[in-house]
Motif scaffolding. Sequence first.
Motif, PDB file in Angstrom:
ATOM      1  N   GLU A 123       0.938  -1.317   0.315  1.00 29.95           N
ATOM      2  CA  GLU A 123      -0.253   0.035   0.227  1.00 29.95           C
ATOM      3  C   GLU A 123       0.987   1.258  -0.030  1.00 29.95           C
ATOM      4  O   GLU A 123       0.570   1.885  -0.653  1.00 29.95           O
ATOM      5  N   GLN A 124       1.919   1.389   0.950  1.00 34.54           N
ATOM      6  CA  GLN A 124       2.191   2.007   1.111  1.00 34.54           C
ATOM      7  C   GLN A 124       3.247   2.609  -0.690  1.00 34.54           C
ATOM      8  O   GLN A 124       3.625   4.023  -0.886  1.00 34.54           O
ATOM      9  N   SER A 125       4.021   1.230  -1.191  1.00 31.19           N
ATOM     10  CA  SER A 125       4.881   1.956  -2.289  1.00 31.19           C
ATOM     11  C   SER A 125       3.481   2.295  -3.663  1.00 31.19           C
ATOM     12  O   SER A 125       3.779   2.612  -4.494  1.00 31.19           O
ATOM     13  N   ALA A 126       2.625   1.533  -3.784  1.00 31.77           N
ATOM     14  CA  ALA A 126       1.760   2.542  -4.766  1.00 31.77           C
ATOM     15  C   ALA A 126       1.445   3.405  -3.843  1.00 31.77           C
ATOM     16  O   ALA A 126       1.218   4.432  -5.135  1.00 31.77           O
ATOM     17  N   ASN A 127       1.325   4.373  -2.654  1.00 29.23           N
ATOM     18  CA  ASN A 127       1.138   5.578  -2.296  1.00 29.23           C
ATOM     19  C   ASN A 127       2.248   6.509  -3.007  1.00 29.23           C
ATOM     20  O   ASN A 127       2.201   7.554  -3.580  1.00 29.23           O
ATOM     21  N   LYS A 128       3.626   5.923  -3.015  1.00 27.56           N
ATOM     22  CA  LYS A 128       4.591   6.128  -3.207  1.00 27.56           C
ATOM     23  C   LYS A 128       5.233   6.425  -4.741  1.00 27.56           C
ATOM     24  O   LYS A 128       4.889   7.836  -5.216  1.00 27.56           O
ATOM     25  N   VAL A 130       1.914   7.114  -6.883  1.00 31.24           N
ATOM     26  CA  VAL A 130       1.092   7.477  -7.291  1.00 31.24           C
ATOM     27  C   VAL A 130       1.735   9.016  -6.779  1.00 31.24           C
ATOM     28  O   VAL A 130       1.045  10.034  -7.458  1.00 31.24           O
ATOM     29  N   GLN A 131       2.180   9.595  -6.087  1.00 29.28           N
ATOM     30  CA  GLN A 131       2.770  10.426  -5.899  1.00 29.28           C
ATOM     31  C   GLN A 131       4.246  11.258  -6.512  1.00 29.28           C
ATOM     32  O   GLN A 131       4.448  12.438  -7.574  1.00 29.28           O
ATOM     33  N   TYR A 132       4.395   9.857  -6.633  1.00 34.53           N
ATOM     34  CA  TYR A 132       5.748  10.053  -8.223  1.00 34.53           C
ATOM     35  C   TYR A 132       5.050  10.204  -9.436  1.00 34.53           C
ATOM     36  O   TYR A 132       5.607  11.687 -10.232  1.00 34.53           O
ATOM     37  N   LEU A 133       3.756  10.185 -10.044  1.00 36.40           N
ATOM     38  CA  LEU A 133       3.791  11.000 -11.165  1.00 36.40           C
ATOM     39  C   LEU A 133       2.625  11.400 -11.447  1.00 36.40           C
ATOM     40  O   LEU A 133       2.592  12.114 -12.269  1.00 36.40           O
ATOM     41  N   GLN A 134       2.224  11.990 -10.241  1.00 39.98           N
ATOM     42  CA  GLN A 134       1.685  13.278 -10.139  1.00 39.98           C
ATOM     43  C   GLN A 134       2.606  14.876 -11.101  1.00 39.98           C
ATOM     44  O   GLN A 134       1.795  15.471 -11.842  1.00 39.98           O
ATOM     45  N   THR A 135       4.345  13.886 -10.645  1.00 33.88           N
ATOM     46  CA  THR A 135       5.063  14.813 -11.744  1.00 33.88           C
ATOM     47  C   THR A 135       5.090  14.226 -12.517  1.00 33.88           C
ATOM     48  O   THR A 135       5.859  15.278 -12.955  1.00 33.88           O
ATOM     49  N   ASN A 136       5.436  12.939 -13.164  1.00 30.53           N
ATOM     50  CA  ASN A 136       5.850  12.403 -13.979  1.00 30.53           C
ATOM     51  C   ASN A 136       4.999  11.487 -14.766  1.00 30.53           C
ATOM     52  O   ASN A 136       5.154  10.365 -14.781  1.00 30.53           O
ATOM     53  N   ASP A 138       4.783  11.241 -17.450  1.00 32.36           N
ATOM     54  CA  ASP A 138       4.828  10.407 -19.399  1.00 32.36           C
ATOM     55  C   ASP A 138       5.925   9.488 -18.697  1.00 32.36           C
ATOM     56  O   ASP A 138       6.323   8.860 -19.515  1.00 32.36           O
ATOM     57  N   ASP A 139       5.944   8.884 -17.236  1.00 32.14           N
ATOM     58  CA  ASP A 139       6.526   8.040 -17.032  1.00 32.14           C
ATOM     59  C   ASP A 139       5.897   6.301 -17.361  1.00 32.14           C
ATOM     60  O   ASP A 139       5.530   6.045 -15.871  1.00 32.14           O
ATOM     61  N   SER A 140       5.771   5.637 -17.979  1.00 30.46           N
ATOM     62  CA  SER A 140       5.970   4.595 -18.649  1.00 30.46           C
ATOM     63  C   SER A 140       6.112   3.211 -17.097  1.00 30.46           C
ATOM     64  O   SER A 140       5.172   2.530 -17.411  1.00 30.46           O
ATOM     65  N   GLU A 141       7.238   3.395 -17.485  1.00 31.74           N
ATOM     66  CA  GLU A 141       7.780   2.410 -16.147  1.00 31.74           C
ATOM     67  C   GLU A 141       7.090   2.220 -15.121  1.00 31.74           C
ATOM     68  O   GLU A 141       6.871   1.579 -14.320  1.00 31.74           O
ATOM     69  N   ALA A 142       6.604   3.551 -14.600  1.00 31.15           N
ATOM     70  CA  ALA A 142       6.024   4.050 -12.998  1.00 31.15           C
ATOM     71  C   ALA A 142       4.576   3.474 -13.249  1.00 31.15           C
ATOM     72  O   ALA A 142       4.015   2.503 -12.391  1.00 31.15           O
ATOM     73  N   TRP A 143       4.122   3.785 -14.186  1.00 32.83           N
ATOM     74  CA  TRP A 143       2.766   3.010 -14.392  1.00 32.83           C
ATOM     75  C   TRP A 143       3.079   2.008 -14.354  1.00 32.83           C
ATOM     76  O   TRP A 143       1.673   0.973 -13.790  1.00 32.83           O
ATOM     77  N   LEU A 148       1.183  -3.600 -11.620  1.00 30.66           N
ATOM     78  CA  LEU A 148       1.858  -4.175 -10.906  1.00 30.66           C
ATOM     79  C   LEU A 148       1.984  -4.304  -9.236  1.00 30.66           C
ATOM     80  O   LEU A 148       1.082  -5.303  -8.545  1.00 30.66           O
ATOM     81  N   THR A 149       1.926  -3.765  -8.663  1.00 29.46           N
ATOM     82  CA  THR A 149       1.634  -3.168  -6.997  1.00 29.46           C
ATOM     83  C   THR A 149       0.460  -3.467  -7.145  1.00 29.46           C
ATOM     84  O   THR A 149      -0.468  -4.007  -6.134  1.00 29.46           O
ATOM     85  N   TYR A 150      -0.513  -2.788  -7.763  1.00 29.51           N
ATOM     86  CA  TYR A 150      -2.285  -3.383  -7.656  1.00 29.51           C
ATOM     87  C   TYR A 150      -2.391  -4.626  -7.459  1.00 29.51           C
ATOM     88  O   TYR A 150      -3.488  -5.219  -6.959  1.00 29.51           O
ATOM     89  N   PHE A 151      -2.081  -5.046  -8.706  1.00 35.16           N
ATOM     90  CA  PHE A 151      -2.326  -6.416  -9.171  1.00 35.16           C
ATOM     91  C   PHE A 151      -2.050  -7.353  -7.898  1.00 35.16           C
ATOM     92  O   PHE A 151      -2.937  -8.172  -7.582  1.00 35.16           O
ATOM     93  N   GLU A 152      -0.752  -7.014  -7.382  1.00 29.78           N
ATOM     94  CA  GLU A 152      -0.092  -7.925  -6.304  1.00 29.78           C
ATOM     95  C   GLU A 152      -1.331  -7.756  -4.881  1.00 29.78           C
ATOM     96  O   GLU A 152      -1.669  -8.341  -3.978  1.00 29.78           O
ATOM     97  N   LEU A 153      -2.033  -6.265  -4.846  1.00 26.06           N
ATOM     98  CA  LEU A 153      -2.890  -6.152  -3.805  1.00 26.06           C
ATOM     99  C   LEU A 153      -4.236  -6.825  -4.754  1.00 26.06           C
ATOM    100  O   LEU A 153      -5.418  -6.689  -3.467  1.00 26.06           O
TER     101      LEU A 153
END
Length: 379
Positions: A123-128, A130-136, A138-143, A148-153
Motif C-alpha cells: 500500500e505504501q509503495s503504491a502511494n509513493k 502515485v505521488q511520483y506520477l503526479q509530477t511525472n 509520462d513515465d511508462s515504467e512507473a505506471w 503490478l503493485t495494484y495486481f499484487e494487492l
Amino acid sequence: MVVTSSAWIIWFLYRPLKSNKINLESSNITLGKQKLLELEQDLHQNLIDEKQFNQAKEEISTTLAIELQEVSNIQNNASNNTWVLILILVLLPVMSISVYQYLTPESNMSQPLESAEKPLSLEQSANKIVQYLQTNKDDSEAWRMLGLTYFELGKLDLSIDAYEESYQINPKDPRLLVEYASMMISASDNQFSDHSVKLIKQALEIEPNAPDALYLAGMFAVSQRDFILTKGLWQRALSALPEDSIDRVALVNILSELKAAEGNKNTPKRFVSVRVDVSDKILKSRSSEDFIMIYVKAVKGKPMPIAIKKIKLKDFTGQMVLTDQDSVIQGNQLSTHEQVIAVVRISATGSAMRGVGDIQVLSKAINVADNPSIHLEVK
C-alpha cells in the motif's frame, strides 16, 4: 591520534625528570661525602686541628643539607608532574572523543537497529508511486510498476487502468503488452477479450519468439479448441526459453499432457460452442459490471446447470465454449449427456438463481455428440 599524543606527552615530561635526578645524586651529594672523608683523614694525620675540622665539617654539612633539600624539591616536583601526567593521559582521550562527537553530524552517528527504516508495504509503495506520477505522468515504467503493485494487492480494476496508461505512453514494449494482457485475462476469470488478444498479437509482431506471448497465444488457441495451433505455439515458446529457465519444466509437462490427450482416440471430446449477440438497447440499459452467464442444462429433470461460465458484461467477447472442464459436478459431466439446452442470462448479481430484473434466453434442445455451435440473441 590520541595514542600518538599521549606517547609524546610521556616522553616530554618523564625523560627530563629522569635525567635531572641522576645528575643531582651522582655529582653534588657524592662529592660532599667524599670531602668529609678527606677531612677525617687529614684530622687523623694531624694535618689540620680539630677546630678547623669542625668548621669545615659544618660548612660541608650545610651545603649537603641545601643540596638534599633541592633534591627533595625536585622529587616532589617529579611526583606532582607524575600526577599531572596521569591526569593528562586520562583526560586527553575523553576530551578528544567528546570533541569528535560534538563535531560529528548526528546523521553520521550509528543508529540502533530498532530505528532502522522498515521496508514499505505494498500500500505504501503504491502511494509513493502515485505521488511520483503526479509530477511525472509520462513515465511508462512507473505506471507499469503501479499496475503490478495494484495486481499484487488484488485491485484488478486499478491495475488495468495503470497498465492502460503505461500502454498509451509506450505501446511498443512487448513485456508490457504481455503483462497487460495477462492482467486483463486474470481480471475476467481467465477469459480472453478482444483487447487482450490484440495485445498478444502486437507483442508477437514486435518480438515473434517472445515465450510469454507465445504461451498466452497458445492458451487462447486452447479456448478456441485449436489444439494443433496450441501445440505449435507452445513448442516455439519452449525453444525460445533458455536451458536453465524454470518455466521449461512446466511447459514440457503441459505439452506431454496435450500429447497424451491427442493420443487417446477412445476418449470422447464433447463441447458446446455458444455465440451470443447482445443488442445495443440491452447494453445501454445494463451496467457494464453486470454478469453474463452461459450454461447448459438437461432437457428434462432439474434445471441446475451441467456446465457453466460466467463473466462480466464489459469483458464478454461474444462467444464461449463449454466443455467437461466447465462441469459443475465431477460425476455429471457434459460429455455424459445426449441432449442439453443452452441458456444465456444477464444478471446484476451473478447468482445461480434467477433474480428480479435478470434477462434470460434459451435455445432449443441440442445434441452434445454433434459438438454443436449455436447462436443466441439477447434483444
